[in-house]
Each structure stands twice: as structure tokens, then as C-alpha cells.
Motif scaffolding. Sequence first.
Motif, mmCIF file in Angstrom:
data_model
loop_
_atom_site.group_PDB
_atom_site.id
_atom_site.type_symbol
_atom_site.label_atom_id
_atom_site.label_comp_id
_atom_site.label_asym_id
_atom_site.label_seq_id
_atom_site.Cartn_x
_atom_site.Cartn_y
_atom_site.Cartn_z
ATOM 1 N N LYS A 223 -25.820 49.468 11.612
ATOM 2 C CA LYS A 223 -25.860 48.581 12.780
ATOM 3 C C LYS A 223 -24.435 48.128 13.029
ATOM 4 C CE LYS A 223 -30.183 46.463 11.471
ATOM 5 N NZ LYS A 223 -30.561 45.364 10.591
ATOM 6 N N GLY A 224 -24.112 47.825 14.267
ATOM 7 C CA GLY A 224 -22.778 47.298 14.521
ATOM 8 C C GLY A 224 -22.404 47.395 15.979
ATOM 9 N N GLY A 225 -21.509 46.511 16.414
ATOM 10 C CA GLY A 225 -21.045 46.538 17.798
ATOM 11 C C GLY A 225 -22.087 46.048 18.773
ATOM 12 N N SER A 226 -21.635 45.649 19.960
ATOM 13 C CA SER A 226 -22.586 45.190 20.971
ATOM 14 C C SER A 226 -22.363 45.903 22.306
ATOM 15 C CB SER A 226 -22.488 43.677 21.151
ATOM 16 O OG SER A 226 -21.136 43.305 21.372
ATOM 17 N N ARG A 227 -21.079 46.073 22.711
ATOM 18 C CA ARG A 227 -20.774 46.749 23.972
ATOM 19 C C ARG A 227 -19.503 47.569 23.766
ATOM 20 N NH1 ARG A 227 -23.141 43.806 28.291
ATOM 21 N NH2 ARG A 227 -21.686 44.790 29.716
ATOM 22 N N TYR A 234 -18.701 42.968 13.859
ATOM 23 C CA TYR A 234 -19.680 43.050 12.767
ATOM 24 C C TYR A 234 -20.263 44.457 12.677
ATOM 25 C CZ TYR A 234 -23.574 42.190 9.671
ATOM 26 O OH TYR A 234 -24.421 42.262 8.607
ATOM 27 N N ALA A 235 -20.480 44.902 11.440
ATOM 28 C CA ALA A 235 -21.174 46.176 11.204
ATOM 29 C C ALA A 235 -21.783 46.152 9.816
ATOM 30 C CB ALA A 235 -20.197 47.342 11.323
ATOM 31 N N GLU A 236 -22.887 46.830 9.652
ATOM 32 C CA GLU A 236 -23.497 46.904 8.311
ATOM 33 C C GLU A 236 -24.174 48.237 8.093
ATOM 34 O OE1 GLU A 236 -26.499 43.644 8.508
ATOM 35 O OE2 GLU A 236 -27.973 45.270 8.506
ATOM 36 N N VAL A 237 -24.350 48.579 6.836
ATOM 37 C CA VAL A 237 -25.061 49.807 6.477
ATOM 38 C C VAL A 237 -25.982 49.527 5.295
ATOM 39 C CG1 VAL A 237 -23.210 50.603 4.925
ATOM 40 C CG2 VAL A 237 -24.828 52.263 5.858
ATOM 41 N N GLU A 238 -27.179 50.127 5.337
ATOM 42 C CA GLU A 238 -28.090 50.071 4.188
ATOM 43 C C GLU A 238 -27.903 51.342 3.377
ATOM 44 O OE1 GLU A 238 -32.248 49.032 5.007
ATOM 45 O OE2 GLU A 238 -31.540 48.234 6.913
ATOM 46 N N ILE A 239 -27.810 51.170 2.068
ATOM 47 C CA ILE A 239 -27.506 52.289 1.180
ATOM 48 C C ILE A 239 -28.590 52.416 0.111
ATOM 49 C CG2 ILE A 239 -25.813 53.239 -0.462
ATOM 50 C CD1 ILE A 239 -23.796 51.219 0.953
ATOM 51 N N ASP A 240 -29.032 53.633 -0.131
ATOM 52 C CA ASP A 240 -29.956 53.935 -1.231
ATOM 53 C C ASP A 240 -29.167 54.648 -2.319
ATOM 54 O OD1 ASP A 240 -33.180 54.816 -1.826
ATOM 55 O OD2 ASP A 240 -31.675 56.234 -2.533
#
Length: 370
Positions: A223-227, A234-240
Motif C-alpha cells: 500500500k502507499g501513495g494517494s495521487r 507513506y508506504a507499507e508491505v506485508e511480508i510472509d
Amino acid sequence: MDKHLALLEAMVNVDSGSGYREGFQQLAAMIRPIAKELHCSFESRTAHDGSVHYVMSRGEGERILLIAHLDTVFPLGTAAKRPFTIIGDRAYGPGVSDCKSGVVTILAALDELNRDQWPDCRIECLFNTDEELSSPGSREIIAELAKGAKAVLVVEPAEGDNLTVARKGIGRFVLKVTGKAAHSGSNYGDGRNAVVELAHKITEIYRLSDLKTGVTFNPAVIKGGSRPNIVPDYAEVEIDLRLKTVAQERQALERLNEIVGRRWIPETESRLEGMITRPPMEVTPANLQLYQEFKTIGDDLGITLGYVESGGGSDANLAAACGVPVIDGLGPVGGGHHTEEEYLEIPSLYRRIKLLAEYLKRCGNGKIGV
Ligand SMILES: [Zn+2]
């Protein structure tokens, strides 16, 4: 249809997605009279998070712990839409293999012991209701019951005619990066691009994966950014994360944290949340010996068994962390788990009932022992 399949049908036709308490109560209401017939105690146990699980037990002496979960991944209404169905040698329906056939296998094996002779040991069965959520509540009950047990037998679905001697450990993490927002046209130089910082980190984390050692990082949900005309703050990542040994666990976390601490875009901040949710179940000599005992019994019964190491986690991981012998995949053979195609190979149900019953008989008679 015999009574085992009839019980499986009744159980599959009750919705029991993780968190759906009424479903678990209905299933418990089916198991309770069976426990009575088996002269077993049957009690509910409430975990610290309020989740309710069920423990059935009988006998004295060395303890054997059997585990199968009641919850499924399917939402309310699935059972009405896709009820238990038999086509040829296969049965279909939500949870038919994972893990309701495991519950039936346990009850049917104990039924055999009850009719024949109850072995000279204590058999405890845990039917938990949050396995598909990684057992956040029941893990404390698993640890309590597994500690000091002679063997822990997890009756999850089998991969072919195999037993599972090892399972990878699992970690779940969220990496969060904050930067500074700015107009992409007039103030580009003032911005600190969180998406780009995250992108650097993702490729570095990805490079930590090694198929040879079995350690894999899977950066998956971002997820990240708006326009497009705003420098993203802001940005994020889910990691397994998957790994095979406790030693790998330490090293993997060190490397991951090292990358989180590095910085490509000045003045961005990175934070890692999450943890190892299931410790690795390693291939130990004790697990292999337990497997060998099952293999010998299988040979005597005309059931050919092999063993596999699985990349997926289960409650076997949590039991293994207690340092006791654990075997998983003792349930019947199935496939398509967590999908609409989930099926059970019906003939394997009877093979696994025989196998489990025979193990428990010999175990109590001192004919085998780890
Ligand atoms: Zn399962």
C-alpha cells in the motif's frame, strides 16, 4: 452410509468459520454424546482471548495428545450453498478434509479402542477453534497439554499416503515507511518518497530468499501513495517468512532488521511490526522415530506410508516447540484445501482410522515407545 461418514456429513453441514462460536457449539453438541459413549470426559476451555476450545480425555499413565481443529476458512452460509456431497470415492464440502475428517478419524479410532480395549495410557484430544487464525488463543492450551506428552499426533489432512515429520516456521511482518509529502510539480525536492524507499527495501528483502536452505521472504501486499501528483509520505508491505530451523530464525530476523535499518531516501523512517507466528517444526530424531513406529504399523496393516516435510504451518509447530515427539498429517488424504474444490478421499478415512487405532493400542501396551 456408515456412522463415520454420517457424522462427517453432519459436521460439514454446520458452518464453523473461525470466530463463529455458534458453529463450534453445535459441533461440540455432536461430540459430547460420543465422548460419553467413549467414557471420556469432555470439557470446554476458555483461552485468554476469550476463544473457547474443547478437550476430551480418558485413561491414566503416559499421555498421548491428539489435535484436530473445528474451525474452517469458510464464511457463514457456505454449508447451505455447498453441503456435504459424495461423488464416486470423494466427499466434498467446507472443511470436509481440513479438518473435520481429522475430528472424525480421532472419534472413530477411539470408538475402536472402546469396543476392543482401552490402552494403558492417557489419551487427550484437543478440538480447537482458531487454528486457521494461527491459534492465537489455543496455543496456550496446546503448550500446556503438549508439555511432557509421550507423543503429539496432529490429525491434519495427509499429503498422499504420507505423514508429516516437519513443517516450516512462519513469520508475518508489516514494514511501514514514512516520508514527507510534497507537490510533485512545485516542491518535488522537498518531498521524501516513502514508496521509493519501500521499493528499495522490498527488493533487498526479496533477495534474502534462498530456495536451497528453504528460507523464503515473500513481500506480498503493498500500500502507499494517494495521487500521482503528490510525493507519497507513506508506504507499507506485508511480508510472509518461511524457514526450517530455529537457527535460521535468528539469522533471518537479523538480516531483515538490518535492511529495515538501512536508508536509501534520506529522512525517511522505517518500522517493522510482526513476529514469528509459528516456530519451525524441525526434522528431529524423535519425530523420525515416531514416524518409523507408524510405518511399521502401516506395513503390518498393508498400508504403505511415506513421509513429507511441509512448507505450511499447523498446530504441530506449536507442539514441537515444547520439545516433544510430534507427527502431523495423520488425517485422511484430501486436497483443494481452503478452496471450493476441497475434497476428501473416502477410502483413506478408513485407512487412517485403522492406523491411528492400532498405534494407540500398541502404545498403551508398551509395544512401542519413543
Ligand atoms: Zn487444518
